[in-house]
Write a protein that holds these residues in place. Sequence first.
Motif, PDB file in Angstrom:
ATOM      1  N   SER A 136      23.408  60.671  27.204  1.00 58.01           N
ATOM      2  CA  SER A 136      24.445  61.542  27.742  1.00 58.01           C
ATOM      3  C   SER A 136      24.712  61.196  29.193  1.00 58.01           C
ATOM      4  O   SER A 136      23.872  60.607  29.870  1.00 58.01           O
ATOM      5  CB  SER A 136      24.018  63.008  27.639  1.00 58.01           C
ATOM      6  OG  SER A 136      23.083  63.308  28.643  1.00 58.01           O
ATOM      7  N   GLY A 137      25.870  61.616  29.634  1.00 60.41           N
ATOM      8  CA  GLY A 137      26.210  61.427  31.038  1.00 60.41           C
ATOM      9  C   GLY A 137      25.620  62.509  31.921  1.00 60.41           C
ATOM     10  O   GLY A 137      25.077  62.224  32.975  1.00 60.41           O
ATOM     11  N   GLY A 138      25.709  63.773  31.473  1.00 59.47           N
ATOM     12  CA  GLY A 138      25.268  64.859  32.334  1.00 59.47           C
ATOM     13  C   GLY A 138      24.268  65.816  31.725  1.00 59.47           C
ATOM     14  O   GLY A 138      23.626  66.577  32.435  1.00 59.47           O
ATOM     15  N   THR A 139      24.114  65.788  30.417  1.00 66.07           N
ATOM     16  CA  THR A 139      23.211  66.715  29.744  1.00 66.07           C
ATOM     17  C   THR A 139      21.807  66.133  29.690  1.00 66.07           C
ATOM     18  O   THR A 139      21.626  64.988  29.281  1.00 66.07           O
ATOM     19  CB  THR A 139      23.700  67.003  28.309  1.00 66.07           C
ATOM     20  OG1 THR A 139      25.015  67.542  28.371  1.00 66.07           O
ATOM     21  CG2 THR A 139      22.789  67.966  27.583  1.00 66.07           C
ATOM     22  N   GLU A 140      20.832  66.915  30.060  1.00 65.33           N
ATOM     23  CA  GLU A 140      19.433  66.493  29.932  1.00 65.33           C
ATOM     24  C   GLU A 140      19.047  66.631  28.465  1.00 65.33           C
ATOM     25  O   GLU A 140      19.137  67.723  27.889  1.00 65.33           O
ATOM     26  CB  GLU A 140      18.522  67.357  30.799  1.00 65.33           C
ATOM     27  CG  GLU A 140      17.078  66.933  30.780  1.00 65.33           C
ATOM     28  CD  GLU A 140      16.837  65.560  31.388  1.00 65.33           C
ATOM     29  OE1 GLU A 140      16.006  64.810  30.832  1.00 65.33           O
ATOM     30  OE2 GLU A 140      17.476  65.233  32.404  1.00 65.33           O
ATOM     31  N   ILE A 141      18.643  65.522  27.844  1.00 64.09           N
ATOM     32  CA  ILE A 141      18.243  65.548  26.440  1.00 64.09           C
ATOM     33  C   ILE A 141      16.993  66.426  26.325  1.00 64.09           C
ATOM     34  O   ILE A 141      16.029  66.246  27.052  1.00 64.09           O
ATOM     35  CB  ILE A 141      17.953  64.128  25.910  1.00 64.09           C
ATOM     36  CG1 ILE A 141      19.143  63.191  26.158  1.00 64.09           C
ATOM     37  CG2 ILE A 141      17.567  64.165  24.438  1.00 64.09           C
ATOM     38  CD1 ILE A 141      20.434  63.587  25.521  1.00 64.09           C
ATOM     39  N   GLY A 142      17.049  67.371  25.411  1.00 62.75           N
ATOM     40  CA  GLY A 142      15.923  68.278  25.219  1.00 62.75           C
ATOM     41  C   GLY A 142      16.029  69.564  26.021  1.00 62.75           C
ATOM     42  O   GLY A 142      15.193  70.456  25.889  1.00 62.75           O
ATOM     43  N   SER A 143      17.061  69.680  26.858  1.00 69.00           N
ATOM     44  CA  SER A 143      17.238  70.903  27.647  1.00 69.00           C
ATOM     45  C   SER A 143      17.970  71.950  26.808  1.00 69.00           C
ATOM     46  O   SER A 143      18.422  71.673  25.699  1.00 69.00           O
ATOM     47  CB  SER A 143      18.050  70.607  28.913  1.00 69.00           C
ATOM     48  OG  SER A 143      19.416  70.409  28.597  1.00 69.00           O
ATOM     49  N   VAL A 164      10.025  62.420  13.168  1.00 69.54           N
ATOM     50  CA  VAL A 164      11.214  62.156  13.985  1.00 69.54           C
ATOM     51  C   VAL A 164      10.783  61.790  15.408  1.00 69.54           C
ATOM     52  O   VAL A 164      10.051  62.536  16.047  1.00 69.54           O
ATOM     53  CB  VAL A 164      12.155  63.380  14.023  1.00 69.54           C
ATOM     54  CG1 VAL A 164      13.376  63.094  14.893  1.00 69.54           C
ATOM     55  CG2 VAL A 164      12.582  63.783  12.616  1.00 69.54           C
ATOM     56  N   THR A 165      11.248  60.660  15.870  1.00 64.63           N
ATOM     57  CA  THR A 165      11.030  60.199  17.241  1.00 64.63           C
ATOM     58  C   THR A 165      12.372  60.240  17.964  1.00 64.63           C
ATOM     59  O   THR A 165      13.394  59.885  17.388  1.00 64.63           O
ATOM     60  CB  THR A 165      10.487  58.754  17.246  1.00 64.63           C
ATOM     61  OG1 THR A 165       9.257  58.717  16.518  1.00 64.63           O
ATOM     62  CG2 THR A 165      10.262  58.246  18.663  1.00 64.63           C
ATOM     63  N   VAL A 166      12.348  60.644  19.224  1.00 63.48           N
ATOM     64  CA  VAL A 166      13.576  60.679  20.023  1.00 63.48           C
ATOM     65  C   VAL A 166      13.444  59.700  21.181  1.00 63.48           C
ATOM     66  O   VAL A 166      12.451  59.721  21.909  1.00 63.48           O
ATOM     67  CB  VAL A 166      13.862  62.100  20.561  1.00 63.48           C
ATOM     68  CG1 VAL A 166      15.097  62.090  21.467  1.00 63.48           C
ATOM     69  CG2 VAL A 166      14.035  63.081  19.418  1.00 63.48           C
ATOM     70  N   VAL A 167      14.441  58.841  21.317  1.00 63.67           N
ATOM     71  CA  VAL A 167      14.576  57.967  22.476  1.00 63.67           C
ATOM     72  C   VAL A 167      15.746  58.536  23.272  1.00 63.67           C
ATOM     73  O   VAL A 167      16.858  58.640  22.754  1.00 63.67           O
ATOM     74  CB  VAL A 167      14.859  56.502  22.057  1.00 63.67           C
ATOM     75  CG1 VAL A 167      15.170  55.648  23.271  1.00 63.67           C
ATOM     76  CG2 VAL A 167      13.697  55.945  21.253  1.00 63.67           C
ATOM     77  N   ALA A 168      15.483  58.947  24.519  1.00 61.00           N
ATOM     78  CA  ALA A 168      16.489  59.689  25.277  1.00 61.00           C
ATOM     79  C   ALA A 168      16.865  58.997  26.581  1.00 61.00           C
ATOM     80  O   ALA A 168      15.997  58.593  27.352  1.00 61.00           O
ATOM     81  CB  ALA A 168      15.955  61.086  25.585  1.00 61.00           C
ATOM     82  N   ALA A 169      18.165  58.882  26.794  1.00 53.77           N
ATOM     83  CA  ALA A 169      18.718  58.396  28.058  1.00 53.77           C
ATOM     84  C   ALA A 169      19.702  59.453  28.541  1.00 53.77           C
ATOM     85  O   ALA A 169      20.913  59.294  28.440  1.00 53.77           O
ATOM     86  CB  ALA A 169      19.402  57.050  27.878  1.00 53.77           C
ATOM     87  N   GLY A 170      19.172  60.546  29.043  1.00 59.23           N
ATOM     88  CA  GLY A 170      20.002  61.663  29.458  1.00 59.23           C
ATOM     89  C   GLY A 170      20.369  61.625  30.923  1.00 59.23           C
ATOM     90  O   GLY A 170      19.730  60.950  31.728  1.00 59.23           O
ATOM     91  N   ARG A 171      21.426  62.344  31.237  1.00 56.48           N
ATOM     92  CA  ARG A 171      21.904  62.522  32.610  1.00 56.48           C
ATOM     93  C   ARG A 171      22.128  61.195  33.334  1.00 56.48           C
ATOM     94  O   ARG A 171      21.789  61.051  34.501  1.00 56.48           O
ATOM     95  CB  ARG A 171      20.928  63.398  33.384  1.00 56.48           C
ATOM     96  CG  ARG A 171      20.790  64.779  32.768  1.00 56.48           C
ATOM     97  CD  ARG A 171      20.062  65.752  33.640  1.00 56.48           C
ATOM     98  NE  ARG A 171      20.943  66.119  34.747  1.00 56.48           N
ATOM     99  CZ  ARG A 171      20.513  66.310  35.993  1.00 56.48           C
ATOM    100  NH1 ARG A 171      19.254  66.193  36.302  1.00 56.48           N
ATOM    101  NH2 ARG A 171      21.373  66.637  36.936  1.00 56.48           N
ATOM    102  N   GLN A 172      22.737  60.260  32.670  1.00 58.97           N
ATOM    103  CA  GLN A 172      22.955  58.942  33.260  1.00 58.97           C
ATOM    104  C   GLN A 172      23.826  58.988  34.512  1.00 58.97           C
ATOM    105  O   GLN A 172      23.700  58.116  35.373  1.00 58.97           O
ATOM    106  CB  GLN A 172      23.582  57.999  32.236  1.00 58.97           C
ATOM    107  CG  GLN A 172      22.648  57.659  31.100  1.00 58.97           C
ATOM    108  CD  GLN A 172      23.336  56.791  30.094  1.00 58.97           C
ATOM    109  OE1 GLN A 172      23.682  55.648  30.389  1.00 58.97           O
ATOM    110  NE2 GLN A 172      23.556  57.322  28.901  1.00 58.97           N
ATOM    111  N   MET A 173      24.670  59.997  34.617  1.00 60.02           N
ATOM    112  CA  MET A 173      25.556  60.096  35.781  1.00 60.02           C
ATOM    113  C   MET A 173      24.776  60.434  37.057  1.00 60.02           C
ATOM    114  O   MET A 173      25.260  60.163  38.154  1.00 60.02           O
ATOM    115  CB  MET A 173      26.641  61.146  35.536  1.00 60.02           C
ATOM    116  CG  MET A 173      27.537  60.826  34.344  1.00 60.02           C
ATOM    117  SD  MET A 173      28.403  59.250  34.472  1.00 60.02           S
ATOM    118  CE  MET A 173      29.658  59.674  35.638  1.00 60.02           C
TER     119      MET A 173
END
Length: 191
Positions: A136-143, A164-173
């Motif tokens: 996501s650009g602005g959302t924290e994954i898992g928030s 289930v495994t999560v790979v997260a790239a959150g708040r990239q902006m």
Amino acid sequence: MTKVLRVDASMRREGSTTRNLTDKVVSQLGSNDVTVRDLADGIALIDEAWIGANFTPEEDRSAAQTAALAGSDTLVAELMASDVLVIGAPVYNFGVPAALKAWIDQVTRARKTFRYTETGPVGLVKGKRAIIVSASGGTEIGSGLDFAVPYLRHVLGFIGIEDVTVVAAGRQMVNADAVAEAERQVASIAA
């Protein structure tokens, strides 16, 4: 050999973080047996004919009803044939892309991927692993603002996929290290 079903939900074919990370996840899994379902190519929405066909017992379906479910049957078969499901799921407006929701609607089917019992629904997609690659650009994954990953975890569990495994790239902006952090998560995924 591990069979992988890769579902890409980003509408961006170039410059997509989820597509790039999903490439790395699939490579890390080391499988030569990968089915790719690119939702940017389009996916049918369920409609009244689909619903009617789905609620008709298979042996009682007309030719038109069988045809209405043919695409869904293909998607369910891909899912059932896989050992590992890898979903590239960008966060669009705090949730999953519409095409990914359409894919979920097509594969979440009573008597196919879950069944109702006296004690509640039971998932029929057993013994599989799922890896959700979310960005996501602005959302924290898992928030509390991320409605995509919890939804995906719930739906996967509903149909029987508990691993289930999560790979997260959150708040990239705002987090310049988000992708690098996600790449480290990918490196720790075992085949």
